[in-house]
Design a protein around this motif. Sequence first.
Motif, PDB file in Angstrom:
ATOM      1  N   TRP A   1       0.996  -1.157  -0.130  1.00  0.00           N
ATOM      2  CA  TRP A   1      -0.011   0.022  -0.136  1.00  0.00           C
ATOM      3  C   TRP A   1       0.890   1.146  -0.006  1.00  0.00           C
ATOM      4  O   TRP A   1       1.853   1.440   0.677  1.00  0.00           O
ATOM      5  N   ALA A   2       0.635   2.092  -1.134  1.00  0.00           N
ATOM      6  CA  ALA A   2       1.798   3.107  -1.300  1.00  0.00           C
ATOM      7  C   ALA A   2       3.105   2.575  -1.310  1.00  0.00           C
ATOM      8  O   ALA A   2       3.184   1.959  -2.340  1.00  0.00           O
ATOM      9  N   THR A   3       3.987   2.935  -0.651  1.00  0.00           N
ATOM     10  CA  THR A   3       5.327   2.458  -0.885  1.00  0.00           C
ATOM     11  C   THR A   3       5.689   1.463   0.454  1.00  0.00           C
ATOM     12  O   THR A   3       7.034   1.455   0.535  1.00  0.00           O
ATOM     13  N   VAL A   4       4.759   0.984   1.067  1.00  0.00           N
ATOM     14  CA  VAL A   4       5.187  -0.100   2.360  1.00  0.00           C
ATOM     15  C   VAL A   4       4.699  -1.209   2.073  1.00  0.00           C
ATOM     16  O   VAL A   4       3.355  -1.525   1.383  1.00  0.00           O
ATOM     17  N   LEU A   5       5.475  -2.304   2.359  1.00  0.00           N
ATOM     18  CA  LEU A   5       5.113  -3.706   2.191  1.00  0.00           C
ATOM     19  C   LEU A   5       4.557  -4.034   3.475  1.00  0.00           C
ATOM     20  O   LEU A   5       5.395  -4.067   4.402  1.00  0.00           O
ATOM     21  N   PHE A   6       3.323  -4.595   3.485  1.00  0.00           N
ATOM     22  CA  PHE A   6       2.845  -5.185   4.911  1.00  0.00           C
ATOM     23  C   PHE A   6       2.842  -6.766   4.806  1.00  0.00           C
ATOM     24  O   PHE A   6       2.119  -7.162   4.119  1.00  0.00           O
ATOM     25  N   ILE A   7       3.864  -7.424   5.797  1.00  0.00           N
ATOM     26  CA  ILE A   7       3.988  -8.878   5.620  1.00  0.00           C
ATOM     27  C   ILE A   7       2.780  -9.387   6.546  1.00  0.00           C
ATOM     28  O   ILE A   7       2.835  -9.089   7.740  1.00  0.00           O
ATOM     29  N   GLN A   8       1.862 -10.001   6.028  1.00  0.00           N
ATOM     30  CA  GLN A   8       0.698 -10.269   6.835  1.00  0.00           C
ATOM     31  C   GLN A   8       0.880 -11.783   7.458  1.00  0.00           C
ATOM     32  O   GLN A   8       0.696 -12.023   8.524  1.00  0.00           O
TER      33      GLN A   8
ATOM     34  N   GLY B   1       8.561  -1.869  18.198  1.00  0.00           N
ATOM     35  CA  GLY B   1       7.833  -1.746  19.257  1.00  0.00           C
ATOM     36  C   GLY B   1       7.524  -3.093  19.594  1.00  0.00           C
ATOM     37  O   GLY B   1       7.549  -4.034  19.124  1.00  0.00           O
ATOM     38  N   THR B   2       6.954  -3.284  20.889  1.00  0.00           N
ATOM     39  CA  THR B   2       6.465  -4.603  21.410  1.00  0.00           C
ATOM     40  C   THR B   2       4.920  -4.316  22.149  1.00  0.00           C
ATOM     41  O   THR B   2       4.575  -3.296  22.617  1.00  0.00           O
ATOM     42  N   LEU B   3       4.169  -5.427  22.132  1.00  0.00           N
ATOM     43  CA  LEU B   3       2.831  -5.195  22.926  1.00  0.00           C
ATOM     44  C   LEU B   3       2.735  -6.624  23.816  1.00  0.00           C
ATOM     45  O   LEU B   3       2.792  -7.624  23.270  1.00  0.00           O
ATOM     46  N   LYS B   4       2.661  -6.246  25.032  1.00  0.00           N
ATOM     47  CA  LYS B   4       2.495  -7.309  26.065  1.00  0.00           C
ATOM     48  C   LYS B   4       1.249  -7.724  26.566  1.00  0.00           C
ATOM     49  O   LYS B   4       0.456  -6.738  25.878  1.00  0.00           O
ATOM     50  N   GLY B   5       1.093  -8.578  27.120  1.00  0.00           N
ATOM     51  CA  GLY B   5      -0.451  -8.847  27.548  1.00  0.00           C
ATOM     52  C   GLY B   5      -1.289 -10.096  26.822  1.00  0.00           C
ATOM     53  O   GLY B   5      -2.277 -10.541  27.156  1.00  0.00           O
ATOM     54  N   TYR B   6      -0.348 -10.881  25.976  1.00  0.00           N
ATOM     55  CA  TYR B   6      -0.957 -12.079  25.383  1.00  0.00           C
ATOM     56  C   TYR B   6      -0.963 -12.977  26.483  1.00  0.00           C
ATOM     57  O   TYR B   6      -0.049 -13.090  27.282  1.00  0.00           O
TER      58      TYR B   6
ATOM     59  N   THR C   1       5.405 -10.078  14.638  1.00  0.00           N
ATOM     60  CA  THR C   1       5.434 -11.536  14.981  1.00  0.00           C
ATOM     61  C   THR C   1       5.442 -11.701  16.648  1.00  0.00           C
ATOM     62  O   THR C   1       5.645 -10.807  17.495  1.00  0.00           O
ATOM     63  N   MET C   2       4.869 -12.893  17.063  1.00  0.00           N
ATOM     64  CA  MET C   2       4.750 -13.210  18.467  1.00  0.00           C
ATOM     65  C   MET C   2       6.244 -13.750  18.883  1.00  0.00           C
ATOM     66  O   MET C   2       7.116 -14.297  18.020  1.00  0.00           O
ATOM     67  N   SER C   3       6.480 -13.648  20.317  1.00  0.00           N
ATOM     68  CA  SER C   3       7.702 -13.937  20.594  1.00  0.00           C
ATOM     69  C   SER C   3       8.051 -15.455  20.698  1.00  0.00           C
ATOM     70  O   SER C   3       9.231 -15.789  20.662  1.00  0.00           O
ATOM     71  N   PHE C   4       7.133 -16.516  20.405  1.00  0.00           N
ATOM     72  CA  PHE C   4       7.317 -17.580  20.273  1.00  0.00           C
ATOM     73  C   PHE C   4       7.486 -18.030  18.794  1.00  0.00           C
ATOM     74  O   PHE C   4       7.708 -18.942  18.435  1.00  0.00           O
ATOM     75  N   GLN C   5       7.360 -17.073  17.779  1.00  0.00           N
ATOM     76  CA  GLN C   5       7.478 -17.435  16.377  1.00  0.00           C
ATOM     77  C   GLN C   5       8.885 -17.076  15.932  1.00  0.00           C
ATOM     78  O   GLN C   5       9.725 -17.802  16.011  1.00  0.00           O
ATOM     79  N   ALA C   6       8.972 -15.714  15.468  1.00  0.00           N
ATOM     80  CA  ALA C   6      10.073 -15.389  14.611  1.00  0.00           C
ATOM     81  C   ALA C   6      11.014 -14.108  14.871  1.00  0.00           C
ATOM     82  O   ALA C   6      11.474 -13.522  13.916  1.00  0.00           O
ATOM     83  N   PRO C   7      11.028 -13.357  16.051  1.00  0.00           N
ATOM     84  CA  PRO C   7      11.529 -12.394  16.082  1.00  0.00           C
ATOM     85  C   PRO C   7      13.053 -12.330  15.890  1.00  0.00           C
ATOM     86  O   PRO C   7      13.688 -11.675  15.036  1.00  0.00           O
TER      87      PRO C   7
ATOM     88  N   VAL D   1       3.442 -14.193  26.391  1.00  0.00           N
ATOM     89  CA  VAL D   1       3.632 -13.823  24.746  1.00  0.00           C
ATOM     90  C   VAL D   1       3.831 -12.396  24.473  1.00  0.00           C
ATOM     91  O   VAL D   1       2.756 -11.706  24.927  1.00  0.00           O
ATOM     92  N   THR D   2       4.495 -11.956  23.952  1.00  0.00           N
ATOM     93  CA  THR D   2       4.853 -10.657  23.505  1.00  0.00           C
ATOM     94  C   THR D   2       4.880 -10.468  21.841  1.00  0.00           C
ATOM     95  O   THR D   2       5.361 -11.139  21.171  1.00  0.00           O
ATOM     96  N   ARG D   3       3.987  -9.604  21.123  1.00  0.00           N
ATOM     97  CA  ARG D   3       3.996  -9.140  19.910  1.00  0.00           C
ATOM     98  C   ARG D   3       5.277  -8.293  19.588  1.00  0.00           C
ATOM     99  O   ARG D   3       5.224  -7.041  20.326  1.00  0.00           O
ATOM    100  N   HIS D   4       5.959  -8.429  18.622  1.00  0.00           N
ATOM    101  CA  HIS D   4       7.053  -7.834  18.322  1.00  0.00           C
ATOM    102  C   HIS D   4       6.749  -6.932  16.828  1.00  0.00           C
ATOM    103  O   HIS D   4       6.401  -7.875  16.090  1.00  0.00           O
ATOM    104  N   SER D   5       6.889  -5.689  16.807  1.00  0.00           N
ATOM    105  CA  SER D   5       6.761  -5.109  15.418  1.00  0.00           C
ATOM    106  C   SER D   5       8.210  -4.883  14.811  1.00  0.00           C
ATOM    107  O   SER D   5       8.920  -4.089  15.507  1.00  0.00           O
ATOM    108  N   PHE D   6       8.440  -4.868  13.666  1.00  0.00           N
ATOM    109  CA  PHE D   6       9.604  -4.642  12.797  1.00  0.00           C
ATOM    110  C   PHE D   6       9.507  -3.868  11.661  1.00  0.00           C
ATOM    111  O   PHE D   6       8.367  -4.162  10.780  1.00  0.00           O
ATOM    112  N   THR D   7      10.481  -3.162  11.294  1.00  0.00           N
ATOM    113  CA  THR D   7      10.502  -2.471  10.034  1.00  0.00           C
ATOM    114  C   THR D   7      11.820  -2.903   9.155  1.00  0.00           C
ATOM    115  O   THR D   7      12.704  -2.969   9.994  1.00  0.00           O
ATOM    116  N   LYS D   8      11.748  -2.565   7.999  1.00  0.00           N
ATOM    117  CA  LYS D   8      13.071  -2.581   7.452  1.00  0.00           C
ATOM    118  C   LYS D   8      13.062  -1.490   5.956  1.00  0.00           C
ATOM    119  O   LYS D   8      11.802  -1.627   5.213  1.00  0.00           O
TER     120      LYS D   8
END
Length: 136
Positions: free
Chosen positions: A56-63, A118-123, A100-106, A127-134
């Motif tokens: 979308w626009a100039t950003v790839l969002f890996i779902q 960024g991270t989001l705790k509370g799972y 990605t989740m902490s048990f997946q592939a950070p 488990v923590t959700r980790h947000s990445f960019t490149k």
Amino acid sequence: MATITVERTIGTTKKAVLAGLGAYNDEHFGKQKVRSIAVSLKDRRKIVGGIVGHLWATVLFIQYFWIDQKQRGKGFGTKLIAAIEDEARRHGAIQAYVDTMSFQAPGFYRSCGYEEFGTLKGYPGGVTRHSFTKSL
């Protein structure tokens, strides 16, 4: 008078929300094309891994990103990431985003050059959700 309703099915509401949000975004951001991208890993025609995302626009969002357990550790993940990034670049992408989740592939995303922002705790289960960019 406006009322708030909790819906049992989301189809109609989702369609209205997406249309309204799209029109609002277009007013402020200009009309942007959304392009779906998928890259698969096959073994004898059977899909044993792959990545699904959108540009979308100039950003790839890996779902979604998955590799069958039997195919892991063979370098296919790195090749799949490179393939979707290359395809996104061909269509004008300059940035990629994934979470990605902490048990997946950070660690995997870090090894592919992604930076955590960024991270989001509370799972459940700590488990923590980790947000990445490149930059592409």
